[in-house]
Design a protein around this motif. Sequence first.
Motif, PDB file in Angstrom:
ATOM      1  N   GLU A 108       0.811  -1.220   0.000  1.00 34.74           N
ATOM      2  CA  GLU A 108       0.000   0.000   0.000  1.00 34.74           C
ATOM      3  C   GLU A 108       0.845   1.271   0.000  1.00 34.74           C
ATOM      4  O   GLU A 108       0.560   2.234  -0.724  1.00 34.74           O
ATOM      5  CB  GLU A 108      -0.921  -0.017   1.221  1.00 34.74           C
ATOM      6  CG  GLU A 108      -2.012   1.031   1.198  1.00 34.74           C
ATOM      7  CD  GLU A 108      -3.048   0.754   2.276  1.00 34.74           C
ATOM      8  OE1 GLU A 108      -3.841  -0.196   2.102  1.00 34.74           O
ATOM      9  OE2 GLU A 108      -3.060   1.469   3.294  1.00 34.74           O
ATOM     10  N   PHE A 109       1.899   1.304   0.798  1.00 33.52           N
ATOM     11  CA  PHE A 109       2.737   2.496   0.861  1.00 33.52           C
ATOM     12  C   PHE A 109       3.409   2.769  -0.480  1.00 33.52           C
ATOM     13  O   PHE A 109       3.397   3.908  -0.976  1.00 33.52           O
ATOM     14  CB  PHE A 109       3.799   2.328   1.954  1.00 33.52           C
ATOM     15  CG  PHE A 109       4.726   3.504   2.084  1.00 33.52           C
ATOM     16  CD1 PHE A 109       4.305   4.667   2.709  1.00 33.52           C
ATOM     17  CD2 PHE A 109       6.014   3.457   1.571  1.00 33.52           C
ATOM     18  CE1 PHE A 109       5.158   5.766   2.829  1.00 33.52           C
ATOM     19  CE2 PHE A 109       6.869   4.542   1.682  1.00 33.52           C
ATOM     20  CZ  PHE A 109       6.437   5.695   2.312  1.00 33.52           C
ATOM     21  N   MET A 110       3.980   1.737  -1.096  1.00 27.57           N
ATOM     22  CA  MET A 110       4.625   1.921  -2.393  1.00 27.57           C
ATOM     23  C   MET A 110       3.604   2.299  -3.462  1.00 27.57           C
ATOM     24  O   MET A 110       3.918   3.046  -4.394  1.00 27.57           O
ATOM     25  CB  MET A 110       5.373   0.654  -2.799  1.00 27.57           C
ATOM     26  CG  MET A 110       6.702   0.464  -2.089  1.00 27.57           C
ATOM     27  SD  MET A 110       7.810   1.890  -2.262  1.00 27.57           S
ATOM     28  CE  MET A 110       7.982   1.991  -4.040  1.00 27.57           C
ATOM     29  N   ALA A 111       2.373   1.814  -3.315  1.00 29.02           N
ATOM     30  CA  ALA A 111       1.325   2.200  -4.260  1.00 29.02           C
ATOM     31  C   ALA A 111       1.085   3.699  -4.208  1.00 29.02           C
ATOM     32  O   ALA A 111       0.876   4.346  -5.249  1.00 29.02           O
ATOM     33  CB  ALA A 111       0.032   1.446  -3.956  1.00 29.02           C
ATOM     34  N   MET A 112       1.129   4.269  -3.014  1.00 27.61           N
ATOM     35  CA  MET A 112       0.920   5.717  -2.900  1.00 27.61           C
ATOM     36  C   MET A 112       2.127   6.497  -3.420  1.00 27.61           C
ATOM     37  O   MET A 112       1.966   7.582  -3.977  1.00 27.61           O
ATOM     38  CB  MET A 112       0.634   6.080  -1.438  1.00 27.61           C
ATOM     39  CG  MET A 112      -0.723   5.592  -0.957  1.00 27.61           C
ATOM     40  SD  MET A 112      -2.107   6.162  -1.996  1.00 27.61           S
ATOM     41  CE  MET A 112      -2.002   7.952  -1.764  1.00 27.61           C
ATOM     42  N   VAL A 113       3.329   5.954  -3.239  1.00 27.33           N
ATOM     43  CA  VAL A 113       4.512   6.604  -3.831  1.00 27.33           C
ATOM     44  C   VAL A 113       4.369   6.644  -5.351  1.00 27.33           C
ATOM     45  O   VAL A 113       4.611   7.675  -5.996  1.00 27.33           O
ATOM     46  CB  VAL A 113       5.797   5.849  -3.430  1.00 27.33           C
ATOM     47  CG1 VAL A 113       6.998   6.403  -4.202  1.00 27.33           C
ATOM     48  CG2 VAL A 113       6.038   5.966  -1.932  1.00 27.33           C
ATOM     49  N   VAL A 114       3.954   5.511  -5.922  1.00 26.38           N
ATOM     50  CA  VAL A 114       3.775   5.439  -7.365  1.00 26.38           C
ATOM     51  C   VAL A 114       2.621   6.338  -7.806  1.00 26.38           C
ATOM     52  O   VAL A 114       2.687   6.966  -8.870  1.00 26.38           O
ATOM     53  CB  VAL A 114       3.531   3.980  -7.796  1.00 26.38           C
ATOM     54  CG1 VAL A 114       3.169   3.912  -9.265  1.00 26.38           C
ATOM     55  CG2 VAL A 114       4.761   3.147  -7.524  1.00 26.38           C
ATOM     56  N   ALA A 115       1.566   6.406  -7.008  1.00 27.74           N
ATOM     57  CA  ALA A 115       0.446   7.290  -7.340  1.00 27.74           C
ATOM     58  C   ALA A 115       0.927   8.730  -7.472  1.00 27.74           C
ATOM     59  O   ALA A 115       0.516   9.457  -8.388  1.00 27.74           O
ATOM     60  CB  ALA A 115      -0.649   7.186  -6.279  1.00 27.74           C
ATOM     61  N   ALA A 116       1.803   9.146  -6.559  1.00 29.10           N
ATOM     62  CA  ALA A 116       2.361  10.498  -6.640  1.00 29.10           C
ATOM     63  C   ALA A 116       3.107  10.680  -7.958  1.00 29.10           C
ATOM     64  O   ALA A 116       2.999  11.723  -8.618  1.00 29.10           O
ATOM     65  CB  ALA A 116       3.293  10.753  -5.462  1.00 29.10           C
ATOM     66  N   CYS A 117       3.863   9.643  -8.368  1.00 29.29           N
ATOM     67  CA  CYS A 117       4.631   9.724  -9.612  1.00 29.29           C
ATOM     68  C   CYS A 117       3.722   9.842 -10.828  1.00 29.29           C
ATOM     69  O   CYS A 117       3.912  10.719 -11.678  1.00 29.29           O
ATOM     70  CB  CYS A 117       5.518   8.489  -9.760  1.00 29.29           C
ATOM     71  SG  CYS A 117       6.822   8.338  -8.536  1.00 29.29           S
ATOM     72  N   VAL A 118       2.735   8.944 -10.931  1.00 31.32           N
ATOM     73  CA  VAL A 118       1.931   8.911 -12.143  1.00 31.32           C
ATOM     74  C   VAL A 118       0.941  10.077 -12.218  1.00 31.32           C
ATOM     75  O   VAL A 118       0.635  10.570 -13.313  1.00 31.32           O
ATOM     76  CB  VAL A 118       1.199   7.560 -12.296  1.00 31.32           C
ATOM     77  CG1 VAL A 118       2.194   6.453 -12.552  1.00 31.32           C
ATOM     78  CG2 VAL A 118       0.332   7.243 -11.089  1.00 31.32           C
ATOM     79  N   LEU A 119       0.453  10.542 -11.072  1.00 27.89           N
ATOM     80  CA  LEU A 119      -0.423  11.716 -11.110  1.00 27.89           C
ATOM     81  C   LEU A 119       0.354  12.954 -11.543  1.00 27.89           C
ATOM     82  O   LEU A 119      -0.148  13.785 -12.313  1.00 27.89           O
ATOM     83  CB  LEU A 119      -1.065  11.946  -9.736  1.00 27.89           C
ATOM     84  CG  LEU A 119      -2.123  10.921  -9.313  1.00 27.89           C
ATOM     85  CD1 LEU A 119      -2.601  11.202  -7.893  1.00 27.89           C
ATOM     86  CD2 LEU A 119      -3.313  10.923 -10.278  1.00 27.89           C
ATOM     87  N   LEU A 120       1.589  13.063 -11.069  1.00 24.48           N
ATOM     88  CA  LEU A 120       2.453  14.153 -11.525  1.00 24.48           C
ATOM     89  C   LEU A 120       2.750  14.001 -13.005  1.00 24.48           C
ATOM     90  O   LEU A 120       2.677  14.960 -13.791  1.00 24.48           O
ATOM     91  CB  LEU A 120       3.746  14.147 -10.713  1.00 24.48           C
ATOM     92  CG  LEU A 120       4.772  15.231 -11.039  1.00 24.48           C
ATOM     93  CD1 LEU A 120       4.267  16.590 -10.580  1.00 24.48           C
ATOM     94  CD2 LEU A 120       6.110  14.921 -10.369  1.00 24.48           C
ATOM     95  N   GLU A 121       3.080  12.777 -13.395  1.00 26.69           N
ATOM     96  CA  GLU A 121       3.418  12.462 -14.789  1.00 26.69           C
ATOM     97  C   GLU A 121       2.299  12.868 -15.742  1.00 26.69           C
ATOM     98  O   GLU A 121       2.517  13.593 -16.727  1.00 26.69           O
ATOM     99  CB  GLU A 121       3.680  10.963 -14.872  1.00 26.69           C
ATOM    100  CG  GLU A 121       3.848  10.372 -16.246  1.00 26.69           C
ATOM    101  CD  GLU A 121       3.907   8.848 -16.190  1.00 26.69           C
ATOM    102  OE1 GLU A 121       3.682   8.231 -17.252  1.00 26.69           O
ATOM    103  OE2 GLU A 121       4.157   8.281 -15.124  1.00 26.69           O
ATOM    104  N   TYR A 122       1.085  12.427 -15.460  1.00 29.43           N
ATOM    105  CA  TYR A 122      -0.020  12.696 -16.372  1.00 29.43           C
ATOM    106  C   TYR A 122      -0.499  14.140 -16.304  1.00 29.43           C
ATOM    107  O   TYR A 122      -0.783  14.767 -17.336  1.00 29.43           O
ATOM    108  CB  TYR A 122      -1.185  11.743 -16.077  1.00 29.43           C
ATOM    109  CG  TYR A 122      -0.984  10.370 -16.655  1.00 29.43           C
ATOM    110  CD1 TYR A 122      -1.292  10.098 -17.976  1.00 29.43           C
ATOM    111  CD2 TYR A 122      -0.454   9.339 -15.885  1.00 29.43           C
ATOM    112  CE1 TYR A 122      -1.084   8.839 -18.517  1.00 29.43           C
ATOM    113  CE2 TYR A 122      -0.244   8.079 -16.410  1.00 29.43           C
ATOM    114  CZ  TYR A 122      -0.566   7.833 -17.729  1.00 29.43           C
ATOM    115  OH  TYR A 122      -0.350   6.600 -18.271  1.00 29.43           O
ATOM    116  N   GLY A 123      -0.605  14.675 -15.097  1.00 34.25           N
ATOM    117  CA  GLY A 123      -1.108  16.039 -14.966  1.00 34.25           C
ATOM    118  C   GLY A 123      -0.197  17.058 -15.615  1.00 34.25           C
ATOM    119  O   GLY A 123      -0.636  17.924 -16.385  1.00 34.25           O
TER     120      GLY A 123
END
Length: 491
Positions: A108-123
């Motif tokens: 779960e923690f790494m999922a949120m780290v990745v979420a930060a990456c991909v949301l930044l990436e796409y936005g």
Amino acid sequence: MSDRTSVALSLSDQLWRRKPIAAQKGGPELQRSFGTFQLMLFGVGATVGTGIFFVLQEAVPDAGPAVIVAFLVAGVAAGLSAICYAEVASAIPVSGSTYSYAYHSLGEFMAMVVAACVLLEYGVSSAAVAVGWSGYLNELLESLIGWHLPDALSYSPIPYEDNTTGIVNLPAVALVMMCMVLLIRGASESARVNTIMVMIKLGVLLMFVVIGFTAFKSDHFSGFWDSGASGISAAAATIFFSFIGLDAVSTAGEEVRDPQRALPRAIMGALFVVISIYVLVALAGVGAQPAEKFSDPEQQDAGLSKILFDITGNHVSGTILAAGAVISIFSVTLVTVYGQTRILFAMGRDGMLPKRFSAVNPRTLTPTFNTVVVAIVVSLIAGFVPADYLWDTVSIGTLIAFIVVATAVLVLRRTQPDLERPFRVPGYPVLPLLTIAVCVYVLSGLAAVTWIIFACWLAVVLAFYLLWGRHHAALNRGEVADTEVPEGDRS
């Protein structure tokens, strides 16, 4: 055991628990309407155009004629990553892309780290492309009617290298709003429009290649290695964000028919088209124009059109290319906005965001609320921030996402050896490890300020998770049964 120790173990278990593979979904679902070809063109649509129409002018000043090598380095990293994506996507064919893959494999923690990456990436990539689209729109208007929008409505109020400022980049905002309207209408309609725009895009770029090679001069490649390894890695880091389209394919995991077969085929097909067109256009561009001219401020907006004008001496081919860019670059923003809405949908369904983000329109079966939220945020960035500040910020999110996918391949092969995998990475474990190494190399070319921006954004996302998300996770409520906790975290 003390209460303090119990709480610490409980928190550790929560941070590293994995969402079971057998419970990939739960809650609202999306409509399966894409075929393999449409999905492949989603990847091409998000990729070709972003790198070539804009980033050539950013990357050539870093690497000089060796920008060709920088494209190949970025392409190799993307190719290795694409193979890893193909295996994980075939095993976990759900929305959410890298975020979902990390939740199932790394916790779960790494999922949120990745979420930060991909949301930044796409936005940020959506905003960066929208800003670049504005330059091509003005180029087209100038060619057709001898008029373009005033600077006040074409530039952000934040100055950059040439100190040109305005009130708001109105075309960029308008592009994002048009994408929002199309996505709200439905995914299948968006896919059909994207297919048409991608074919136009490939057509005008092939036209550029043909005309560019008529003016090819080998002496433009003299001093090929003058910028050195540091220049190539810096250019590769800037270029790399243009491979975001490969990740965009996997955001549609729940909207494609027969996903376990279609996802790997679409990813590999998109990769082949992307690398081929990138290298051809880069060769034609550098062969037709000296590398030092790419740093000319007059070349920064709609640079490929200006190269064609210099070759032909007339505006016809440049106007055609600008028109193709205006029409087809729409697809880049369309797919990147689409990808971000699906990641938010997956996070909402997992309880990492408020339930509102997992809501689906009952008629179109699309996340309308997410689409509106993403469009508002992206339009604000596009309208008020210069593209120059955005390029490298996208690259860092993309690279870390690619590293996570390669890591997921290694972890899932060990923890889930019997998981059905219609596509398997060849040369395991060498290829996933090589993927990680190449991505780390490209990351080394990013500027310190990029890491600072990323660290600040990551801190915000993780603070939200620790204060709100972990308390509202669907796993807490038993909505997904049999939570997996790594053996090392069990007491």
